[in-house]
Write a protein that holds these residues in place. Structure first.
Motif, mmCIF file in Angstrom:
data_model
loop_
_atom_site.group_PDB
_atom_site.id
_atom_site.type_symbol
_atom_site.label_atom_id
_atom_site.label_comp_id
_atom_site.label_asym_id
_atom_site.label_seq_id
_atom_site.Cartn_x
_atom_site.Cartn_y
_atom_site.Cartn_z
ATOM 1 N N ASP A 54 2.875 8.573 35.554
ATOM 2 C CA ASP A 54 1.983 7.543 35.022
ATOM 3 C C ASP A 54 1.299 8.035 33.753
ATOM 4 O OD1 ASP A 54 -0.111 9.219 35.800
ATOM 5 O OD2 ASP A 54 -0.459 8.135 37.670
ATOM 6 N N SER A 55 0.474 7.182 33.175
ATOM 7 C CA SER A 55 -0.151 7.478 31.885
ATOM 8 C C SER A 55 -1.101 8.670 31.974
ATOM 9 C CB SER A 55 -0.902 6.243 31.375
ATOM 10 O OG SER A 55 -1.749 5.702 32.371
ATOM 11 N N THR A 56 -1.746 8.859 33.127
ATOM 12 C CA THR A 56 -2.638 10.017 33.272
ATOM 13 C C THR A 56 -1.855 11.316 33.157
ATOM 14 O OG1 THR A 56 -4.093 8.725 34.712
ATOM 15 C CG2 THR A 56 -4.343 11.109 34.753
ATOM 16 N N GLU A 57 -0.692 11.365 33.807
ATOM 17 C CA GLU A 57 0.158 12.553 33.706
ATOM 18 C C GLU A 57 0.733 12.695 32.301
ATOM 19 O OE1 GLU A 57 2.505 13.069 37.720
ATOM 20 O OE2 GLU A 57 2.342 10.935 37.229
ATOM 21 N N ALA A 58 1.098 11.571 31.676
ATOM 22 C CA ALA A 58 1.740 11.621 30.366
ATOM 23 C C ALA A 58 0.840 12.247 29.312
ATOM 24 C CB ALA A 58 2.144 10.207 29.934
ATOM 25 N N GLU A 59 -0.469 12.051 29.463
ATOM 26 C CA GLU A 59 -1.402 12.611 28.478
ATOM 27 C C GLU A 59 -1.404 14.135 28.487
ATOM 28 O OE1 GLU A 59 -5.086 10.873 29.532
ATOM 29 O OE2 GLU A 59 -4.586 8.864 28.770
ATOM 30 N N ARG A 60 -0.914 14.738 29.581
ATOM 31 C CA ARG A 60 -0.958 16.194 29.703
ATOM 32 C C ARG A 60 0.424 16.839 29.550
ATOM 33 N NH1 ARG A 60 -3.792 14.553 34.425
ATOM 34 N NH2 ARG A 60 -2.034 15.314 35.687
ATOM 35 N N MET A 61 1.449 16.030 29.213
ATOM 36 C CA MET A 61 2.791 16.601 29.201
ATOM 37 C C MET A 61 3.533 16.220 27.924
ATOM 38 S SD MET A 61 4.200 14.059 32.223
ATOM 39 C CE MET A 61 5.782 14.829 32.391
#
Length: 821
Positions: free
Chosen positions: A566-573
């Motif tokens: 999701d977008s929360t994970e995408a911000e860190r990867m």
């Protein structure tokens, strides 16, 4: 539910349009050169490929700069590429070419553009296998002249997410033979529809390996056609006199059956399916009529008494009161929500030069039609009924949305951007239509809309900028000019690696936002029912989407694995490494005997799914077909728990297409491992008969009935005291659940519900006498229930216990007659 459905998707605002293409288009001012190059998977040119160019205007010999013009055909023009697989064309201003490519030994390809045509395009064709079979009757005799329609999807250019079928129609020869040489090599199975005037049409899924023709061999595998049911009846007028020459029609799937009455008013429809169907009758000077009937063997006649024809007169005018010649009256509904268009398709649909349309054989009850202005707006689903006074409609001009798109910081035009159209069907419901994205450039765009939704919207997005949405735009606003000032933002820009650490070139990516839909079929993103933005991972292993303002999910599929975040994970990867697929295999048997040609389905409980208004809707579905030994394989399985079952075909509005049972067996599917599931190794058959609601004088629609069996789990019903009504039971239960015995019961019941999710599931369809049969149920305690998944007012059966003894010597357990309530 252990069923397989044929459903028209209603998620996206898809409408059968009165006018041409649904795609917006901005025409060029000058002719331009376009080069088409056709290559194989190794980038080697394919010489002398026949290409069909479709569109308006038709391609002419003067278009061809390099290649050979072969002439015009029904839907377009044929041209040949040169020895190097190249075709160079000079495209006139305003032309909208579409390219249909079919090369021997390769899968079909379709290329068209919603925006500006590129200068050059390379079409990479997939290798294909040749398939073929024999069509026979119930006695094994060949059936000549049968129409065979393999369902094969076109491969399309990157960025085109529509699902287009090739529409191929083959005819069997005197031996009943047919063959097709364009099935993509990666297809493990295919669906085929077979029709013939004297037989019931059939739709079946076949294993590609079983029906493949290698090294020029002749077909050896057969498909059997059933003679079906003959529907007959008599048509008379109000005086009881026979109506000769009346047209009688019905439809099953895509197959229309028709007959005309003789001098005695008698008709006979052959090859009908055992299902619920519409019988529609029309005759000169008579009111078109229809009956919905349950078609069964030895059914009584379906008779009609026709009334004088209804009269409907429509005048179509513009905003100045002038007539609109050739306005189209496009039928959209009659008597129920499942209007299939065949009911009125023999009726002229175009107004004359004075904008007048008349129908003197109209039904006497209400029907609906779109009123379509050529080059303008269509007024959707207008109610019409026979009357003396004429109807007057004034469709507005086409809605034209002209946009200016600039950088909010520099005030300079955005060089390249995307325009996503959206529609609001009512004040609460709105959908974006990402499959109709327009790629525009130099800060301007133009969209044209011809359908009168409650409101139209536009979303503009570009790399490096946050998306921005327009206001609601009404259908009658004519020409609307908008300016979009985009604020800068961070793209979704990531690398994707295979489990082996290599760039995942060719991986398919879907970006789900709230309200969008992502459908995964057999481990790949399904273009036909996915309504979300998509991308393809490039050779460097990267994909990119414009910045997003809402929360989102990204789903990636590749032959070696998948990813979901999701977008929360995408911000860190920045790097995504794919998770390897699981794999499932087994053998499907009934009473120990392997069954060939059975469609198997896998239902995943892996957690990939999501559903709701505030999340993207993600669904998965996997199907395969057993081979001649009953073996099946699922190559791309999401790791986690799930069930494998026999799929049962059900059609919306028609019900089950076969009488059978389906056992769903649980499995735990692990990444990089093969889980085996075996069917029919032990157990006995359980049979019974449902009885309709007492006193019912209407035929029971048994094809819509579901019978379910589940193992008896848990503590059973609470120990209610005798003689309590429902209100007293509820009060007693609330108090009892607070006691130690009640607490123990609640915990045991919760555990039973958890156990049901990982236990076998059994369902069965019902024949026309209400009889059902379950195959291969092992010994144990069970509960049986029945309900109607449509037409629920026909009753139901609450959970009813039964037991299969551990050492039963009987091959069949008969539950007898079970009364619906």
């Amino acid at each position: 539910m252990n069923t397989r459905y044929l459903i028209l998707s209603v998620f996206a605002p898809l409408t059968v349009l009165c006018l041409g293409s649904a795609y917006p288009w901005v025409a060029a001012d000058e002719p331009r050169l376009f080069e088409l190059i056709i290559v194989d998977m190794d980038q080697q040119p394919i010489p002398h490929v026949q290409v069909e160019i479709r569109g308006n205007p038709r391609a002419q010999a003067a278009w061809v700069v390099e290649g050979v013009f072969k002439g015009q055909v029904r839907y377009g023009s044929h041209v040949l590429t040169n020895q190097d697989g190249r075709l160079k064309l000079r495209i006139p201003a305003g032309a909208r070419p579409q390219f249909k490519i079919e090369a021997v030994g390769y899968g079909p390809y379709w290329a068209e553009w919603t925006g500006e045509l590129p200068d050059k395009f390379t079409a990479e064709l997939d290798p294909a296998r040749t398939i073929g079979g024999i069509v026979v009757d119930a006695k094994g005799n060949p059936v000549a002249g049968a129409k065979v329609h393999p369902s094969v999807k076109y491969k399309k250019r990157p960025g085109d997410s529509r699902a287009l079928g090739s529409g191929v129609a083959l005819t069997t020869d005197e031996r009943g033979y047919w063959s097709y040489s364009h099935l993509p090599i990666q297809s493990s199975s295919f669906t085929v529809e077979i029709t013939h005037p004297d037989f019931k049409s059939t739709v079946t899924q076949l294993a590609a390996d079983t029906f493949e023709l290698r090294n020029g061999q002749s077909p050896s595998q057969s498909v059997t056609l059933d003679s079906g049911i003959a529907v007959h009846g008599k048509i008379v007028d109000l005086d009881g006199q026979p109506v000769e020459g009346a047209l009688v029609r019905t439809k099953f799937l895509n197959d229309i059956r028709s007959a005309t009455t003789d001098s005695a008013g008698v008709y006979r429809l052959l090859g009908c399916d055992e299902s619920t169907a519409k019988i529609v009758v029309s005759a000169k000077g008579k009111a078109t009529d229809m009956q919905v009937v349950n078609i069964v063997r030895d059914m009584p006649p379906v008779d009609f008494k026709m009334q004088p024809g209804g009269h409907v007169r429509i005048r179509v005018i513009d905003e100045d009161g002038n007539p609109i010649p050739q306005a189209r009256i496009f039928f959209q509904g009659w008597r129920d929500a499942r209007f299939q268009y065949f009911e009125f398709d023999h009726v002229s649909q175009y107004a004359d030069e004075q904008g007048i349309w008349e129908w003197n054989e109209a039904p006497l009850d209400e029907f609906q039609a779109d009123i379509c202005r050529p080059g303008g707006m269509q007024l959707g689903h207008q109610p019409l009924i026979s009357r003396k006074d004429e109807y007057v409609f004034s469709p507005p001009p086409m809605l034209v949305i002209v946009g200016k798109v600039i950088d909010a910081q520099t005030q300079e035009p955005i060089k390249v951007f995307e325009v996503v159209p959206g529609v609001r069907s009512d004040p609460q419901n709105m959908n974006w239509v990402p499959q109709n994205i327009l790629v525009a450039k130099d800060g301007t765009f133009e969209l044209k809309h011809s359908h009168d939704y409650f409101a139209h919207l536009v979303k503009v997005q570009a790399r490096g900028f946050l998306p921005i949405e327009s206001r609601d735009i009404k259908s009658d606003e004519g020409r609307v000019e908008l300016t979009f000032e985009l604020q800068r933002g961070k793209d979704i820009d990531m690398r994707v690696m295979t489990p082996k650490g290599l760039p995942a070139q060719g991986a398919r990516v879907a970006l789900g936002i709230p309200g969008s839909q992502i459908s995964i079929r057999n481990g790949d993103i399904d273009d036909e029912s996915t309504y979300a933005e998509r991308a393809v991972v490039n050779a460097a292993g990267r994909f990119r989407f414009p910045p997003q303002t809402a929360a989102y999910r990204v789903l990636i599929t590749h032959e070696e694995g998948f990813a979901l975040f999701d977008s929360t994970e995408a911000e860190r990867m920045d790097l995504v490494r794919l998770t390897p697929w699981a794999r499932a295999a087994g053998t499907f048997r009934v009473a120990g005997e392997p069954q060939a040609g059975v469609t198997m389905s896998l239902d995943s409980d892996s957690g990939v799914h999501s559903y709701g208004d505030d999340v993207p809707n993600v669904f998965t579905h996997s199907e395969t077909v057993t081979d001649t030994e009953g073996n099946f394989v699922f190559e791309r399985v999401f790791p986690g728990p799930g069930h494998i079952r026999r799929a049962v075909l059900r059609l919306v509005g028609e019900g089950a297409k076969e009488v059978t049972s389906s056992t769903a067996l649980p499995g735990e599917f692990r990444s990089k491992e093969t889980t085996r599931i075996e069917f029919g190794l032990s157990g006995i058959a359980v049979v019974g008969q449902l009885l309709p609601i007492p006193g019912s004088d209407q035929p029971t629609p048994w094809s819509f009935a579901d019978v379910a069996v589940q193992p008896t789990l848990g503590p059973g019903e609470p120990p209610y005291p005798d003689n309590l009504d429902e209100g007293q039971k509820a009060k007693w239960l609330r108090q009892w659940l607070q006691t130690p015995p009640g607490t123990q019961w609640r915990e045991a019941n919760a555990q039973a519900n958890r156990d049901r999710r990982t236990s076998p599931r059994y369902t069965a369809t019902v024949d026309r006498q209400g009889k059902f049969r379950f195959d291969d149920l092992p010994p144990g305690s069970y509960e049986l229930s029945a309900r109607f998944w449509e037409k629920s007012d026909n009753g139901s059966l609450a959970w009813t216990p039964f037991t299969i003894p551990a050492h039963s010597q009987e091959p069949i357990l008969d539950l007898g007659q079970l009364q619906l309530k």
